[in-house]
Design a protein around this motif. Sequence first.
Motif, PDB file in Angstrom:
ATOM      1  N   ILE A 174      77.815  65.402 152.949  1.00  0.00           N
ATOM      2  CA  ILE A 174      77.755  65.135 151.505  1.00  0.00           C
ATOM      3  C   ILE A 174      78.696  63.998 151.134  1.00  0.00           C
ATOM      4  O   ILE A 174      78.317  63.078 150.401  1.00  0.00           O
ATOM      5  CB  ILE A 174      78.096  66.411 150.722  1.00  0.00           C
ATOM      6  N   VAL A 175      79.936  64.055 151.628  1.00  0.00           N
ATOM      7  CA  VAL A 175      80.917  63.020 151.310  1.00  0.00           C
ATOM      8  C   VAL A 175      80.438  61.656 151.801  1.00  0.00           C
ATOM      9  O   VAL A 175      80.470  60.659 151.061  1.00  0.00           O
ATOM     10  CB  VAL A 175      82.289  63.360 151.924  1.00  0.00           C
ATOM     11  N   LEU A 176      79.974  61.591 153.051  1.00  0.00           N
ATOM     12  CA  LEU A 176      79.496  60.314 153.587  1.00  0.00           C
ATOM     13  C   LEU A 176      78.220  59.863 152.891  1.00  0.00           C
ATOM     14  O   LEU A 176      78.001  58.662 152.697  1.00  0.00           O
ATOM     15  CB  LEU A 176      79.258  60.452 155.101  1.00  0.00           C
ATOM     16  N   GLY A 177      77.382  60.823 152.523  1.00  0.00           N
ATOM     17  CA  GLY A 177      76.159  60.461 151.795  1.00  0.00           C
ATOM     18  C   GLY A 177      76.467  59.815 150.461  1.00  0.00           C
ATOM     19  O   GLY A 177      75.839  58.817 150.088  1.00  0.00           O
ATOM     20  N   LEU A 178      77.439  60.372 149.732  1.00  0.00           N
ATOM     21  CA  LEU A 178      77.807  59.802 148.435  1.00  0.00           C
ATOM     22  C   LEU A 178      78.539  58.475 148.592  1.00  0.00           C
ATOM     23  O   LEU A 178      78.243  57.498 147.892  1.00  0.00           O
ATOM     24  CB  LEU A 178      78.679  60.790 147.664  1.00  0.00           C
ATOM     25  N   LEU A 179      79.504  58.424 149.502  1.00  0.00           N
ATOM     26  CA  LEU A 179      80.367  57.244 149.609  1.00  0.00           C
ATOM     27  C   LEU A 179      79.675  56.086 150.327  1.00  0.00           C
ATOM     28  O   LEU A 179      79.741  54.937 149.872  1.00  0.00           O
ATOM     29  CB  LEU A 179      81.657  57.619 150.338  1.00  0.00           C
ATOM     30  N   LEU A 180      79.006  56.371 151.442  1.00  0.00           N
ATOM     31  CA  LEU A 180      78.371  55.303 152.215  1.00  0.00           C
ATOM     32  C   LEU A 180      76.879  55.196 151.927  1.00  0.00           C
ATOM     33  O   LEU A 180      76.352  54.099 151.740  1.00  0.00           O
ATOM     34  CB  LEU A 180      78.595  55.554 153.719  1.00  0.00           C
ATOM     35  N   GLY A 181      76.197  56.352 151.914  1.00  0.00           N
ATOM     36  CA  GLY A 181      74.750  56.320 151.726  1.00  0.00           C
ATOM     37  C   GLY A 181      74.341  55.697 150.410  1.00  0.00           C
ATOM     38  O   GLY A 181      73.427  54.860 150.351  1.00  0.00           O
ATOM     39  N   LYS A 182      75.007  56.086 149.327  1.00  0.00           N
ATOM     40  CA  LYS A 182      74.671  55.550 148.007  1.00  0.00           C
ATOM     41  C   LYS A 182      74.948  54.050 147.929  1.00  0.00           C
ATOM     42  O   LYS A 182      74.097  53.260 147.507  1.00  0.00           O
ATOM     43  CB  LYS A 182      75.465  56.288 146.927  1.00  0.00           C
ATOM     44  N   SER A 183      76.158  53.641 148.299  1.00  0.00           N
ATOM     45  CA  SER A 183      76.534  52.228 148.144  1.00  0.00           C
ATOM     46  C   SER A 183      75.687  51.321 149.034  1.00  0.00           C
ATOM     47  O   SER A 183      75.160  50.302 148.576  1.00  0.00           O
ATOM     48  CB  SER A 183      78.024  52.047 148.447  1.00  0.00           C
ATOM     49  N   ILE A 184      75.525  51.699 150.303  1.00  0.00           N
ATOM     50  CA  ILE A 184      74.739  50.863 151.215  1.00  0.00           C
ATOM     51  C   ILE A 184      73.257  50.910 150.851  1.00  0.00           C
ATOM     52  O   ILE A 184      72.555  49.894 150.894  1.00  0.00           O
ATOM     53  CB  ILE A 184      74.959  51.309 152.675  1.00  0.00           C
ATOM     54  N   GLY A 185      72.769  52.101 150.476  1.00  0.00           N
ATOM     55  CA  GLY A 185      71.360  52.230 150.137  1.00  0.00           C
ATOM     56  C   GLY A 185      70.985  51.399 148.919  1.00  0.00           C
ATOM     57  O   GLY A 185      69.986  50.667 148.931  1.00  0.00           O
ATOM     58  N   ILE A 186      71.781  51.502 147.847  1.00  0.00           N
ATOM     59  CA  ILE A 186      71.468  50.761 146.616  1.00  0.00           C
ATOM     60  C   ILE A 186      71.633  49.263 146.833  1.00  0.00           C
ATOM     61  O   ILE A 186      70.745  48.472 146.486  1.00  0.00           O
ATOM     62  CB  ILE A 186      72.371  51.252 145.471  1.00  0.00           C
ATOM     63  N   PHE A 187      72.751  48.865 147.434  1.00  0.00           N
ATOM     64  CA  PHE A 187      72.984  47.433 147.650  1.00  0.00           C
ATOM     65  C   PHE A 187      71.974  46.854 148.637  1.00  0.00           C
ATOM     66  O   PHE A 187      71.360  45.813 148.375  1.00  0.00           O
ATOM     67  CB  PHE A 187      74.403  47.210 148.169  1.00  0.00           C
ATOM     68  N   GLY A 188      71.775  47.550 149.760  1.00  0.00           N
ATOM     69  CA  GLY A 188      70.857  47.040 150.778  1.00  0.00           C
ATOM     70  C   GLY A 188      69.425  46.995 150.288  1.00  0.00           C
ATOM     71  O   GLY A 188      68.700  46.025 150.535  1.00  0.00           O
ATOM     72  N   GLY A 189      69.000  48.039 149.572  1.00  0.00           N
ATOM     73  CA  GLY A 189      67.635  48.044 149.049  1.00  0.00           C
ATOM     74  C   GLY A 189      67.398  46.927 148.053  1.00  0.00           C
ATOM     75  O   GLY A 189      66.337  46.287 148.059  1.00  0.00           O
TER      76      GLY A 189
END
Length: 400
Positions: free
Chosen positions: A269-284
């Motif tokens: 959950i922590v990695l999903g919020l911190l890394l998944g969200k930021s990389i997913g939104i920016f990368g997408g």
Amino acid sequence: MALIWANAWPQSYQEVLHHTIGPSGPLHLDLSLEAWAKDGLLTVFFFVAGIELKREFVAGELRTPSAAALPVVAALCGVALPAIVFAVVNSGAGGHPGGWAIPTATDIAFALGVLAVVSSHLPSALRAFLLTLAVVDDLIAILIIAIFYSSGIKFWALGLSLAGLVLFWFLHRRGVHGWYLFVPLALVIWALMHESGVHATVAGVAMGLLLRCHREPGEDVSPGEHIEHLVRPLSAGVAVPLFALFAAGVTISPSALADVFTQAMPLGIVLGLLLGKSIGIFGGTWLAARFTRAELNPQLTWADLFAVSTLAGIGFTVSLLISELAFPKDAVLADRAKAAVLVGSLLCALVATVLLKLRNRHYRQLCEEEDRDSDGDGIPDIYEQDDPGWSAQRLREERA
């Protein structure tokens, strides 16, 4: 308050949490206070979210495909990558893949709140992008709840609830007014949706989407805007805080915090919020701008977008709700998930604050340079250079 209460007086907190009130009978509304907060109060929150969605589709960024492309792609990637990160972390022995949806949600109120506190010179387009992104994110979260966290569907109750929604839409479109008519009807629709097995908050979203949000001749505000103005204080000032009071009360101890970073489920959950969200939104967003005709708003830079992508990792209200829905029969896992949501959201808020502060300082310096008047003649220095065209071009390049 929830954290203090749950850690200082845990027994009384649990007693209040599980205190049952409400009428029994065919609709089974004798619920605990925790269930009333989760299924009842959050329906008000999702009702407002439904109106926001409708307004974005009618008059906001989502009304045209070209303007909606980047925020929609950003939201989709910002949901998919956190779920993938969680699934990867929980793919081994001891993992709990059923919580994949917990880190997928963005909390609109907290994210916009942090942006409002930090921002003094940031472009207004940044807030518009975040709001549109969060609204689409909410829509996806609602679909996830309706599809993956509904069970034992009772079609008679669902059918009656849908019939109530049709009546709600018909009366509203006919121009019928009066809270004394619509509030009882809304309560009946909610109760039937709750009994049907579909999560009751879906009823709130549906009613919000059915409201008319475009203005007709002679109207200063649309009915949707008027109702949102009336209900938003109830949502923001009562419904969400009380839900948080009954949802965020988790035990905080050194061992509990250690579990967040050492066990697969909370760490995902922590990695999903911190890394998944930021990389997913920016990368997408970058991929969409790179390989399609979609373009980033000219007021924004990619550094701005990365900062707001990290900010979107704040998942509070909906993430706490999904934590309970994902582990309905395991209170220990649900509490670990909630602790991870709080820790992950706090980390995202801190990192985003630093990044946004840096961007804010950059834009403040540009404004100061543009407004500087060394000789006090009332004309900014930038317009008194030997080559004004070159200075304006340089300013545009620096802002880009």
